[in-house]
Design a protein around this motif. Sequence first.
Motif, PDB file in Angstrom:
ATOM      1  N   ARG A  91       0.802  -1.227   0.000  1.00 20.31           N
ATOM      2  CA  ARG A  91       0.000   0.000   0.000  1.00 20.31           C
ATOM      3  C   ARG A  91       0.836   1.278   0.000  1.00 20.31           C
ATOM      4  O   ARG A  91       0.644   2.173  -0.837  1.00 20.31           O
ATOM      5  CB  ARG A  91      -0.912  -0.004   1.223  1.00 20.31           C
ATOM      6  N   ASP A  92       1.787   1.391   0.941  1.00 17.57           N
ATOM      7  CA  ASP A  92       2.544   2.630   1.054  1.00 17.57           C
ATOM      8  C   ASP A  92       3.414   2.869  -0.181  1.00 17.57           C
ATOM      9  O   ASP A  92       3.568   4.008  -0.634  1.00 17.57           O
ATOM     10  CB  ASP A  92       3.407   2.605   2.312  1.00 17.57           C
ATOM     11  N   ALA A  93       3.981   1.787  -0.727  1.00 12.96           N
ATOM     12  CA  ALA A  93       4.798   1.938  -1.932  1.00 12.96           C
ATOM     13  C   ALA A  93       3.939   2.332  -3.123  1.00 12.96           C
ATOM     14  O   ALA A  93       4.364   3.125  -3.984  1.00 12.96           O
ATOM     15  CB  ALA A  93       5.543   0.637  -2.218  1.00 12.96           C
ATOM     16  N   ALA A  95       1.197   4.126  -2.938  1.00 12.79           N
ATOM     17  CA  ALA A  95       0.873   5.544  -2.749  1.00 12.79           C
ATOM     18  C   ALA A  95       2.059   6.425  -3.130  1.00 12.79           C
ATOM     19  O   ALA A  95       1.911   7.447  -3.814  1.00 12.79           O
ATOM     20  CB  ALA A  95       0.469   5.787  -1.299  1.00 12.79           C
ATOM     21  N   GLU A  96       3.242   6.024  -2.718  1.00 13.89           N
ATOM     22  CA  GLU A  96       4.443   6.809  -3.028  1.00 13.89           C
ATOM     23  C   GLU A  96       4.712   6.847  -4.526  1.00 13.89           C
ATOM     24  O   GLU A  96       5.180   7.851  -5.067  1.00 13.89           O
ATOM     25  CB  GLU A  96       5.648   6.213  -2.297  1.00 13.89           C
ATOM     26  N   HIS A 101      -1.635  10.099  -0.924  1.00 13.06           N
ATOM     27  CA  HIS A 101      -1.626   9.673   0.473  1.00 13.06           C
ATOM     28  C   HIS A 101      -2.100   8.226   0.529  1.00 13.06           C
ATOM     29  O   HIS A 101      -2.938   7.803  -0.275  1.00 13.06           O
ATOM     30  CB  HIS A 101      -2.560  10.551   1.299  1.00 13.06           C
ATOM     31  N   TRP A 102      -1.590   7.479   1.499  1.00 11.81           N
ATOM     32  CA  TRP A 102      -1.974   6.065   1.591  1.00 11.81           C
ATOM     33  C   TRP A 102      -3.475   5.901   1.812  1.00 11.81           C
ATOM     34  O   TRP A 102      -4.069   4.907   1.379  1.00 11.81           O
ATOM     35  CB  TRP A 102      -1.194   5.346   2.700  1.00 11.81           C
ATOM     36  N   ARG A 103      -4.119   6.903   2.476  1.00 11.49           N
ATOM     37  CA  ARG A 103      -5.566   6.786   2.692  1.00 11.49           C
ATOM     38  C   ARG A 103      -6.324   6.770   1.362  1.00 11.49           C
ATOM     39  O   ARG A 103      -7.348   6.091   1.223  1.00 11.49           O
ATOM     40  CB  ARG A 103      -6.071   7.942   3.557  1.00 11.49           C
TER      41      ARG A 103
END
Length: 473
Positions: A91-93, A95-96, A101-103
């Motif tokens: 998820r975080d990757a 988003a990046e 934003h991860w949300r």
Amino acid sequence: MTDTVLEATPQESLPEALGARRIAGLLAQHSGEPVTADDVAELVAHKHLVSCDSYKGHPMYATADALALDAELVRGLVAERVAWEAASLPRDAAAERIGWHWRDIARMGAEGRVTVGRGGRYLIADVDRLAEEAAGEQHITAQAAADVLEIRHPADWRYVEAAGWVEPVGSYERPVGSGRRTVTVALFRLGDVEDLRDLPGVDWEAVRGLPKGTLSPLREYAQLAPSRAVTVKAFAQALADRHGVTVWAWNSPYSGGWELDWERGEGAPGKDQVAGELAADPAAGSYADEITLCPRWGRLTRQARALLEPDAAVVLDTETTDLYGQTIEIAVIDAATGKKLMDTLVKPTVKITPGARWVHGISDEDVADARPFDRVLPRLWKVTKNRVVCAYNAEFDRSVVLGDIRRVERKPMHLEPWDNWFCLMEAYAAWLGSGRWLRLGGGHRALGDCQAARDVLIEMSKGRGTEFTPRAK
């Protein structure tokens, strides 16, 4: 003789049962494949392994059962995971990768607009497509919104909200201090904020760069806004009282104007009558040019309410071997109650493609003992008879169902006419005023997608903006 992962190590030298991680290590050692605990979880999910004991709440699996597994099954499972990991990101990757934003990424996954698969990972192709197709749909805080407009927060931004130019689309809880207290932080749609730059009559340059303590030029708009909102809402309530109908009033962020619609039925006024009443209203009449009667979302709201009447409609969804392939799972629920009428796997005559399995998680083994389509069809005919068939992307589900009916050489009967189908995807996009169709967040299984599609129908039935019902006399 079936090839198994057991090669040379005597089973007597191993414990009778092991946890998932040690089972994974054992399978890796004997198959030569990088088996992980996630692969063991997949084996369990598809009932190739069954827990035989537990230790401190963690399931244990029989060593003999693990070593007796078909080696090709294990290799195939590992290959699918490796391929999925190469095609996806955490998820975080994710988003990046596109600067979100991860949300927002998590929300898009929950809505079904980006494929989420094993390990909670996100399909890279869908993530990249979001950057273009969903530009502006990120949810941002008021501070970030003020930064987009290059104005002060809260000195200028509070008047933007007070003027009714933009409304929150969500919120989240942010911890404050060292205790457990949280504050609710409002979130706004980025595209709505960006659209404010083009509001007619607003001199944004005069607002930007003002020193601290300077009165905001936006105050005058906020002072004017409530009078219009209060007047329009008062007219909507009076309309509801006068004719005994439910009325909806929505301040469109796209046009900046108000939109009104109401329930139809015996004794309900038509558009011309309401237009006349609006023009004659001493207060609301001055805003008549800024009020749209009978917008498209109103008609769709009334359609949704009709479809939610008892025995009026069902919601159907299919999962397939491939895009427009054969049905491998089909579910139907009652639109009015949500009651499950049908939910079954279907045995196809072709293999399930890897791409399709990534989406719905159904394997060839899962459907090996399922009934073929011709055995499922009589039930499908029965639960859809004399009902409108609602589907999220009706063109797809109708094509799949009719293709299978032709394949088994049966008659489509009431499932063929387009008039018997209702596309929730197209209707929802039009109801929202969106220029694009939204994916469904139902988890890519037939029953879950049916339930999510019914939620969309229910949301549409509520109308837009504020609902006004007749007050008791």
